[in-house]
Design a protein around this motif. Sequence first.
Motif, short mmCIF file in Angstrom:
data_model
loop_
_atom_site.label_atom_id
_atom_site.label_comp_id
_atom_site.label_asym_id
_atom_site.label_seq_id
_atom_site.Cartn_x
_atom_site.Cartn_y
_atom_site.Cartn_z
N LEU A 622 60.55 -4.00 -8.33
CA LEU A 622 59.38 -3.55 -9.18
C LEU A 622 58.27 -3.90 -8.36
CD1 LEU A 622 59.92 -4.33 -12.88
CD2 LEU A 622 60.13 -2.13 -11.78
N PRO A 623 57.16 -2.93 -8.18
CA PRO A 623 55.67 -3.38 -7.83
C PRO A 623 55.14 -4.32 -8.58
CG PRO A 623 55.76 -1.33 -8.75
CD PRO A 623 57.06 -1.63 -8.47
N ILE A 624 54.16 -5.25 -8.22
CA ILE A 624 53.59 -6.29 -9.23
C ILE A 624 53.34 -5.75 -10.27
CG2 ILE A 624 51.48 -7.92 -9.14
CD1 ILE A 624 54.21 -8.75 -7.11
N HIS A 625 52.25 -4.72 -10.45
CA HIS A 625 51.68 -4.34 -11.80
C HIS A 625 52.86 -3.94 -12.75
CE1 HIS A 625 52.68 -0.13 -10.33
NE2 HIS A 625 52.68 0.27 -11.58
N GLU A 626 54.17 -3.56 -12.25
CA GLU A 626 55.21 -3.26 -13.27
C GLU A 626 55.88 -4.65 -13.72
OE1 GLU A 626 57.94 -0.17 -12.29
OE2 GLU A 626 56.25 1.37 -11.92
N ARG A 627 55.97 -5.60 -12.86
CA ARG A 627 56.28 -6.75 -13.32
C ARG A 627 55.60 -7.29 -14.49
NH1 ARG A 627 58.29 -10.02 -7.67
NH2 ARG A 627 59.34 -8.24 -6.91
N TYR A 628 54.16 -7.30 -14.46
CA TYR A 628 53.36 -7.63 -15.78
C TYR A 628 53.61 -6.72 -16.77
CZ TYR A 628 50.27 -10.70 -12.68
OH TYR A 628 50.20 -11.61 -11.82
N GLU A 629 53.95 -5.46 -16.70
CA GLU A 629 54.30 -4.57 -17.56
C GLU A 629 55.46 -5.15 -18.38
OE1 GLU A 629 54.28 -0.45 -16.75
OE2 GLU A 629 52.15 -0.65 -15.72
N THR A 630 56.42 -5.47 -17.61
CA THR A 630 57.76 -5.82 -17.95
C THR A 630 57.53 -7.17 -18.99
OG1 THR A 630 58.91 -5.25 -15.85
CG2 THR A 630 60.22 -6.97 -17.15
N ALA A 631 56.74 -8.06 -18.51
CA ALA A 631 56.48 -9.19 -19.14
C ALA A 631 55.77 -8.86 -20.60
CB ALA A 631 55.27 -10.20 -18.63
N ARG A 632 54.74 -7.82 -20.73
CA ARG A 632 54.28 -7.57 -21.94
C ARG A 632 55.21 -6.79 -22.65
NH1 ARG A 632 51.52 -9.42 -19.09
NH2 ARG A 632 52.50 -11.47 -19.79
N THR A 633 56.10 -5.93 -22.18
CA THR A 633 57.30 -5.45 -23.23
C THR A 633 58.28 -6.57 -23.58
OG1 THR A 633 57.47 -3.38 -21.49
CG2 THR A 633 59.11 -3.74 -22.87
N ILE A 634 58.34 -7.56 -22.91
CA ILE A 634 59.43 -8.46 -23.59
C ILE A 634 58.77 -9.33 -24.43
CG2 ILE A 634 60.17 -10.89 -22.81
CD1 ILE A 634 61.08 -9.65 -20.18
N GLY A 635 57.32 -9.43 -24.54
CA GLY A 635 56.64 -10.06 -25.68
C GLY A 635 56.72 -9.34 -26.79
N ARG A 636 56.48 -8.00 -26.74
CA ARG A 636 56.64 -7.03 -28.07
C ARG A 636 57.94 -7.28 -28.28
NH1 ARG A 636 52.90 -4.26 -24.41
NH2 ARG A 636 54.64 -2.90 -23.72
N LEU A 637 59.03 -7.05 -27.59
CA LEU A 637 60.50 -7.18 -28.11
C LEU A 637 60.74 -8.48 -28.95
CD1 LEU A 637 62.40 -5.83 -24.94
CD2 LEU A 637 62.52 -4.75 -27.46
N VAL A 638 60.23 -9.55 -28.40
CA VAL A 638 60.66 -10.80 -28.92
C VAL A 638 59.96 -10.86 -30.30
CG1 VAL A 638 59.95 -13.30 -28.80
CG2 VAL A 638 61.02 -12.16 -26.80
N HIS A 639 58.82 -10.27 -30.62
CA HIS A 639 58.29 -10.28 -31.83
C HIS A 639 58.61 -9.22 -33.04
CE1 HIS A 639 55.98 -13.35 -29.71
NE2 HIS A 639 55.64 -13.82 -30.97
N MET A 640 59.67 -8.45 -32.42
CA MET A 640 60.34 -7.37 -33.43
C MET A 640 61.54 -8.11 -33.93
SD MET A 640 59.72 -3.92 -31.04
CE MET A 640 60.34 -2.80 -32.22
N ALA A 641 61.70 -8.01 -35.21
CA ALA A 641 62.84 -8.77 -35.73
C ALA A 641 63.90 -7.97 -35.72
CB ALA A 641 62.40 -8.85 -37.38
N PRO A 642 65.26 -8.67 -34.92
CA PRO A 642 66.32 -7.88 -35.00
C PRO A 642 66.86 -7.45 -36.48
CG PRO A 642 66.38 -9.97 -33.65
CD PRO A 642 65.03 -9.99 -34.71
N ARG A 643 67.95 -6.61 -36.22
CA ARG A 643 68.34 -6.16 -37.62
C ARG A 643 69.27 -7.40 -38.04
NH1 ARG A 643 73.19 -2.47 -34.49
NH2 ARG A 643 74.37 -4.10 -33.82
N ASP A 644 69.69 -7.07 -39.49
CA ASP A 644 70.38 -8.43 -39.94
C ASP A 644 71.43 -9.00 -39.09
OD1 ASP A 644 68.74 -7.67 -41.97
OD2 ASP A 644 70.52 -6.78 -43.17
N SER A 645 71.48 -10.30 -39.09
CA SER A 645 72.33 -11.24 -38.18
C SER A 645 73.62 -11.16 -38.79
CB SER A 645 71.59 -12.55 -37.88
OG SER A 645 71.57 -13.37 -39.16
N ALA A 646 74.60 -12.03 -38.00
CA ALA A 646 75.89 -12.09 -38.62
C ALA A 646 75.87 -13.22 -39.58
CB ALA A 646 76.88 -12.56 -37.24
N ALA A 647 75.05 -13.98 -39.68
CA ALA A 647 75.00 -14.96 -40.78
C ALA A 647 74.08 -14.24 -41.87
CB ALA A 647 74.28 -16.05 -40.31
N GLY A 648 73.68 -13.20 -41.73
CA GLY A 648 72.90 -12.63 -43.04
C GLY A 648 71.68 -12.68 -42.71
#
Length: 786
Positions: A622-648
Amino acid sequence: EIHRVITLAGPGAYYVFDSLSDLAADWYSDLMLGNFFMVTCPYLYELDTVTYFALLRDRHSFEAVAAIRDTTQLLIDVFRQGDDRYVHPLKVDGRHSPTMYLPHLRRDGIFRPVTESAFLAQVLAGTAGRRVDTAARGLDMWDRTVLEARKALDEVGRGLAPPEEAGRIFRRLLRMLVSRDDRVIALAEKWLDLPDLLAIRKRMLGTGLVGGKTVGMLLSRAILAKSDPAWAERLETHDSFFVGSDVFYTYLVRNGCWKARRTQREAGGYLEGASEARARILAGGFPPFVREQFIAMLEYFGQSPIIVRSSSFLEDGFGNAFTGKYDSVFCPNQGSPEDRLATFLDAVRTVYASTMSEEALLYRAHRGLLDRDEQMAVLVQRVSGAVHGHLFYPQVAGVGLSYNPYVWSEGIDPEAGVVRLVFGLGTRAVDRSDDDYTRIVALNDPSRRPDAGGEDRLDHAQRRVDVIDLAKNEMASLHIDEVVRVSPSLPVETFAVKRDRLLGRSGESSGPASWVLTFDRLLSETPLVPHMREMLATLQAAYAYPVDVEFTANLLSDGRWRIDPVQCRPLQVKEGGVHVAPPVGLLSEAVLLSTRGPVIGVSSLATVDRLIVVDPDAYAALPIHERYETARTIGRLVHMAPRDSAAGPDPEPVQMLVGPGRWGTSTPSLGVPVSFGEISAVSVICEVVAMGAGVVPDVSLGSHFFNDLVEANMLYLALFPGREGHALSLDALREVPNRLATLLPDDARLSGVIRVVDFPLPDGRVLCVNADSPRQRAVCYLALSQ
């Protein structure tokens, strides 16, 4: 709370306040009394209210009364002369008459102006005779309490007052100067005394509390000195100054930042207006009486380098360290007095502005601290070290942990503690350096290194040294050889060896980089290791809690060592953890990754709800600017709650990140440049060493990044593909759909770089992480849900 009540009452209300003098007595601060009035009175005026405040005459400082006089619309002096009551208007906005500003006598329910000069002189002279003198009127509640404490200490010492009197004043001063946190107060009551508190006041600028970082530094020194008199000869004397928290609040009020600060205590809008507030703070001005105190302090330090450090209410306390969330600023302190003052004022503004940084606000929100009162005091310290040519630096700096959470060998005792050492300024010990390494020392076995030894010692050695360049009046990072060249009096062989000698070659090195920082003689031939182990054990025993200590150490010209503990705080480490062995006969195709260390965190067996993988090869392309975009995307993913876990349903689902190089790096060529706030909800983080030659995860013990991991109870894994016991194979997930495009359609173009898998899989398999920290083993594998 008062402003909340005013807001609820709305326009047109009537208010009568209790005496503000009583409020000042509870706050121990006239400065805060003035601040309270300056933000409350205009708000009441905006709401078209009628409000009465009362203030006792001659009880408060000129600054506090001036702040009230400048803000209010009406200021009236009320007094008695015999049986007569007088009202004397001192300020009346928008109205005037020839007799308005004369005393008025109340007779038969009517107030009449007193106009006869003889009568006026008699009335006012009689009132003045009952007042305190001018010098006493300049004293505020704070000064009066300190004078009372000095008097009590003197009288107890001479046997004229019982010891209980000094104890009463001591407890009051504790809440004025040190803390209002019960755990901190209990510790301070045991290790500080009344002379200690009066010594703090002598070196204080303004009023208020000195903040957590200052308290930690002072407590650590008191504990060591009172535990063993030998520490008096081991510690470098401190001559720090403390800018009280009231100065910060005053600065906010005087520069129009108070409303934005109030907004930041509300969960729904704590980031709103933060950027504008930071800009206001950075452009603000200090009251003249504060500037004069700053000037006097700088005259004391002369041209010695100083560091301006944050020391907020919540910082370095039990439960919340705030490591790296607020700024500290080195001042080389060179040039004319005017230049040095301007640089210092900018440094204080920078520290103040950091309270409204996005990272600090996100941290407070994540820790549930938005509604807690957080004010900023400032600790001004002389930088430890000496002048070497045109450079200034300490010989050794580092971070010591009384409990070692990184046990990379079975021969290491975690209870003995660990130290992270650097040569030069301690910035490389507390900040995660992307281009360098530090020396990790297990205090029960200092010669045992985390690396493999041999030539690994060259690859994993500190190369660059942070120093203060006095000629350029700035901070600098220089190669160790360059530092040695301009430091003829430095005992360099205590810290480093020649490269050729380390490799077993004879003769002098002809290469440009001839010195390697190993610290071998420092650790084996000086008392640093036993002294650090004793220091950490003593402080942990006093705190009844593991501690994290920042320090410097210098070898003086007379051969004696001096240690300077510049910071001490509770270490938010979670000990223990039950290890469950991986399943017997685990199939290789079920193993996604395995590592032989580093493994940092509590031993555990966890079931992962969401796995986020950054493909090393795709990311590297990736070019440098898309590496920063990758970081921002991961930040958004982390703060989106996953569907119900195996433990409920789980309010805190287990998320795992796997990616190349260093998570949280500031250099995208070395890893994924996420901020810690973006990945703070992650439970497991794995760094895969696949980002170019020589890039190795630095466990960064004691660094701000490391403390964030520990505070978040995050499990850290490093994986070296190709090394024995290390493996990475994601083939078992190739057929599982990547959920990135579903979760974030606008970022679907990064599906070849970021892979998102939620568990359990459609076939019922779950992802398990099995970590054994003492044995430095971890494996991540797929298994059928039980």
